[in-house]
Design a protein around this motif. Structure first.
Motif, PDB file in Angstrom:
ATOM      1  N   ALA A 101      48.547  46.081  44.618  1.00 56.69           N
ATOM      2  CA  ALA A 101      48.342  47.368  43.946  1.00 56.69           C
ATOM      3  C   ALA A 101      47.719  47.182  42.565  1.00 56.69           C
ATOM      4  O   ALA A 101      46.797  47.910  42.185  1.00 56.69           O
ATOM      5  CB  ALA A 101      49.668  48.108  43.829  1.00 56.69           C
ATOM      6  N   LYS A 102      48.208  46.202  41.815  1.00 58.90           N
ATOM      7  CA  LYS A 102      47.694  45.956  40.458  1.00 58.90           C
ATOM      8  C   LYS A 102      46.215  45.600  40.476  1.00 58.90           C
ATOM      9  O   LYS A 102      45.453  46.014  39.590  1.00 58.90           O
ATOM     10  CB  LYS A 102      48.479  44.815  39.808  1.00 58.90           C
ATOM     11  CG  LYS A 102      49.782  45.211  39.152  1.00 58.90           C
ATOM     12  CD  LYS A 102      50.557  44.003  38.682  1.00 58.90           C
ATOM     13  CE  LYS A 102      49.732  43.150  37.736  1.00 58.90           C
ATOM     14  NZ  LYS A 102      50.462  41.918  37.338  1.00 58.90           N
ATOM     15  N   ASN A 103      45.802  44.812  41.453  1.00 53.83           N
ATOM     16  CA  ASN A 103      44.411  44.350  41.511  1.00 53.83           C
ATOM     17  C   ASN A 103      43.466  45.393  42.090  1.00 53.83           C
ATOM     18  O   ASN A 103      42.311  45.502  41.654  1.00 53.83           O
ATOM     19  CB  ASN A 103      44.319  43.067  42.344  1.00 53.83           C
ATOM     20  CG  ASN A 103      45.010  41.892  41.673  1.00 53.83           C
ATOM     21  OD1 ASN A 103      45.152  41.847  40.455  1.00 53.83           O
ATOM     22  ND2 ASN A 103      45.482  40.943  42.467  1.00 53.83           N
ATOM     23  N   TRP A 104      43.949  46.176  43.063  1.00 55.36           N
ATOM     24  CA  TRP A 104      43.045  47.056  43.797  1.00 55.36           C
ATOM     25  C   TRP A 104      42.972  48.479  43.257  1.00 55.36           C
ATOM     26  O   TRP A 104      41.914  49.123  43.373  1.00 55.36           O
ATOM     27  CB  TRP A 104      43.417  47.068  45.274  1.00 55.36           C
ATOM     28  CG  TRP A 104      42.821  45.889  45.972  1.00 55.36           C
ATOM     29  CD1 TRP A 104      43.343  44.624  46.068  1.00 55.36           C
ATOM     30  CD2 TRP A 104      41.550  45.838  46.635  1.00 55.36           C
ATOM     31  NE1 TRP A 104      42.483  43.802  46.745  1.00 55.36           N
ATOM     32  CE2 TRP A 104      41.378  44.511  47.113  1.00 55.36           C
ATOM     33  CE3 TRP A 104      40.549  46.776  46.869  1.00 55.36           C
ATOM     34  CZ2 TRP A 104      40.229  44.121  47.812  1.00 55.36           C
ATOM     35  CZ3 TRP A 104      39.412  46.394  47.569  1.00 55.36           C
ATOM     36  CH2 TRP A 104      39.262  45.077  48.029  1.00 55.36           C
ATOM     37  N   LEU A 105      44.025  49.003  42.679  1.00 57.40           N
ATOM     38  CA  LEU A 105      43.961  50.377  42.181  1.00 57.40           C
ATOM     39  C   LEU A 105      42.917  50.556  41.077  1.00 57.40           C
ATOM     40  O   LEU A 105      42.079  51.468  41.158  1.00 57.40           O
ATOM     41  CB  LEU A 105      45.349  50.840  41.704  1.00 57.40           C
ATOM     42  CG  LEU A 105      46.342  51.197  42.811  1.00 57.40           C
ATOM     43  CD1 LEU A 105      47.684  51.592  42.220  1.00 57.40           C
ATOM     44  CD2 LEU A 105      45.798  52.331  43.672  1.00 57.40           C
ATOM     45  N   PRO A 106      42.912  49.708  40.036  1.00 58.73           N
ATOM     46  CA  PRO A 106      41.871  49.861  39.006  1.00 58.73           C
ATOM     47  C   PRO A 106      40.464  49.686  39.586  1.00 58.73           C
ATOM     48  O   PRO A 106      39.527  50.389  39.182  1.00 58.73           O
ATOM     49  CB  PRO A 106      42.199  48.738  38.003  1.00 58.73           C
ATOM     50  CG  PRO A 106      43.633  48.420  38.234  1.00 58.73           C
ATOM     51  CD  PRO A 106      43.856  48.622  39.693  1.00 58.73           C
ATOM     52  N   ARG A 107      40.320  48.788  40.527  1.00 58.61           N
ATOM     53  CA  ARG A 107      39.028  48.523  41.172  1.00 58.61           C
ATOM     54  C   ARG A 107      38.526  49.772  41.898  1.00 58.61           C
ATOM     55  O   ARG A 107      37.379  50.207  41.706  1.00 58.61           O
ATOM     56  CB  ARG A 107      39.231  47.367  42.144  1.00 58.61           C
ATOM     57  CG  ARG A 107      38.051  46.981  43.022  1.00 58.61           C
ATOM     58  CD  ARG A 107      38.557  46.014  44.085  1.00 58.61           C
ATOM     59  NE  ARG A 107      37.508  45.458  44.909  1.00 58.61           N
ATOM     60  CZ  ARG A 107      36.825  44.345  44.623  1.00 58.61           C
ATOM     61  NH1 ARG A 107      37.074  43.701  43.501  1.00 58.61           N
ATOM     62  NH2 ARG A 107      35.897  43.888  45.445  1.00 58.61           N
ATOM     63  N   LEU A 108      39.388  50.381  42.714  1.00 60.37           N
ATOM     64  CA  LEU A 108      38.998  51.565  43.465  1.00 60.37           C
ATOM     65  C   LEU A 108      38.728  52.752  42.546  1.00 60.37           C
ATOM     66  O   LEU A 108      37.832  53.560  42.798  1.00 60.37           O
ATOM     67  CB  LEU A 108      40.085  51.923  44.484  1.00 60.37           C
ATOM     68  CG  LEU A 108      40.332  50.897  45.595  1.00 60.37           C
ATOM     69  CD1 LEU A 108      41.468  51.351  46.500  1.00 60.37           C
ATOM     70  CD2 LEU A 108      39.068  50.654  46.411  1.00 60.37           C
TER      71      LEU A 108
END
Length: 338
Positions: free
Chosen positions: A168-175
């Motif tokens: 979640a930490k890595n992918w939420l900001p990315r999306l």
């Protein structure tokens, strides 16, 4: 269009479809591909006029594969059916959904291996398999093995919680960054159509609206994030606190042996509970930040109904954030009891 330009287009599309591309690389590729497409359209206006919407939202005919088509965990996406930012968002969301399901499946597979007497990495556990052991030695070895697999399963739950949080930490900001780029591109498209006097209520506009970044977060990202959080909560807590309104549901192991289900649904020991409490707090914070950021990518609102739309706005991640907050309170109460 020149062959080199088409090769450059394919290279940029590969970057958009790569789950290992950094967010900065993806945003650069979106910009470069948008500029390249404009250049190609300018060089060949006849072609552009003949097929401006030939593949938009359409599935390729059986037996044919359109250029720029990618398959991610059985989800087929053609980059050229959408504006670059929207195509990138669809591809990266598909990667996120796939990674979440793979993580849950990997957790279940690891737990099953441990229960069968293998190590977490698949290596066999020789405990209790020596035929020369005396009866008492065999009994002692069996007791040790029974204790070992339970400890290993509890450790796997902690590890799975940590991995879910990192996802979640890595992918939420990315999306969210890609979603914002897509929303900004859509605003520019609407502004261009408005200046040119085109009909902004056409069928193509309705199609773009149905595939807005906000809608993708609502229909795909929100449910996938909720599933990821449910998995983290199940691994960290096992079961809800007595009297809690939120009920922890099992995300795997429903058909496992009763002994294994009992360990999966039991509270973790104090030290492991404290560690998972920190992880769930980090997860709740990441979801809160994403939930707040959704304001930046909500749909474009017309002036006529702007006030009513603003009042009725609900973030697609609001429910997940509320559940995440409730789970943090639940595990912190458990830490206090210990």
């Amino acid at each position: 269009a020149s062959e080199s330009a088409q090769e450059a287009r394919s290279d940029l599309e590969l970057i958009l479809a790569d789950e290992t591309s950094s967010a900065a690389s993806l945003l650069d590729a979106i910009r470069d591909l948008s500029e390249l497409i404009s250049l190609l359209e300018g060089e060949d206006t006849e072609d552009a006029a003949n097929k401006p919407k030939s593949g938009d939202g359409k599935t390729p005919r059986a037996g044919s594969t359109k250029p720029g088509t990618f398959s991610i965990d059985r989800h087929i996406i053609c980059v050229r059916d959408y504006p670059p930012a929207m195509a990138c968002l669809l591809l990266q969301i598909s990667h996120f959904r796939s990674l979440v399901e793979k993580h849950i499946s990997a957790t279940e597979a690891t737990v099953d291996r441990i229960f069968r007497g293998e190590g977490a990495d698949g290596s066999s556990n020789p405990s209790g398999q020596n035929s020369d052991q005396s009866s008492s030695e065999h009994s002692s070895s069996q007791r040790s093995r029974d204790k070992r697999w339970k400890i290993d399963v509890l450790d796997t739950r902690v590890d799975a919680t940590s991995k879910a949080v990192n996802l979640a930490k890595n992918w939420l900001p990315r999306l969210l960054q890609i979603g914002l780029a897509s929303e900004e591109a859509e605003k520019r498209r609407i502004a261009r159509k408005s200046r040119s006097g085109s009909n902004t209520g056409s069928e193509s506009d309705k199609e773009f609206t149905s595939r807005s970044a906000f809608e993708l977060f609502k229909t795909i990202v929100g449910p996938v994030l909720m599933r990821l959080h449910e998995h983290a909560a199940f691994c960290a807590l096992g079961v809800s606190n007595q009297g809690s309104s939120y009920k922890i549901g099992a995300t795997f192991g429903r058909s496992s042996a009763e002994r294994l289900r009992a360990i999966l649904q039991s509270p973790l020991p104090p030290t492991q509970t404290a560690k998972c409490a920190l992880e769930l707090a980090v997860l709740a914070e990441a979801i809160q930040e994403a939930n707040d950021a959704m304001l930046s990518i909500r749909p474009v609102i017309n002036d006529k109904d702007s006030e009513s739309k603003k009042k009725s706005y609900h973030s697609p991640l609001e429910k997940c954030y509320k559940v995440a907050s409730d789970v943090v309170v639940m595990i912190e109460r458990r830490v206090c009891i210990y």
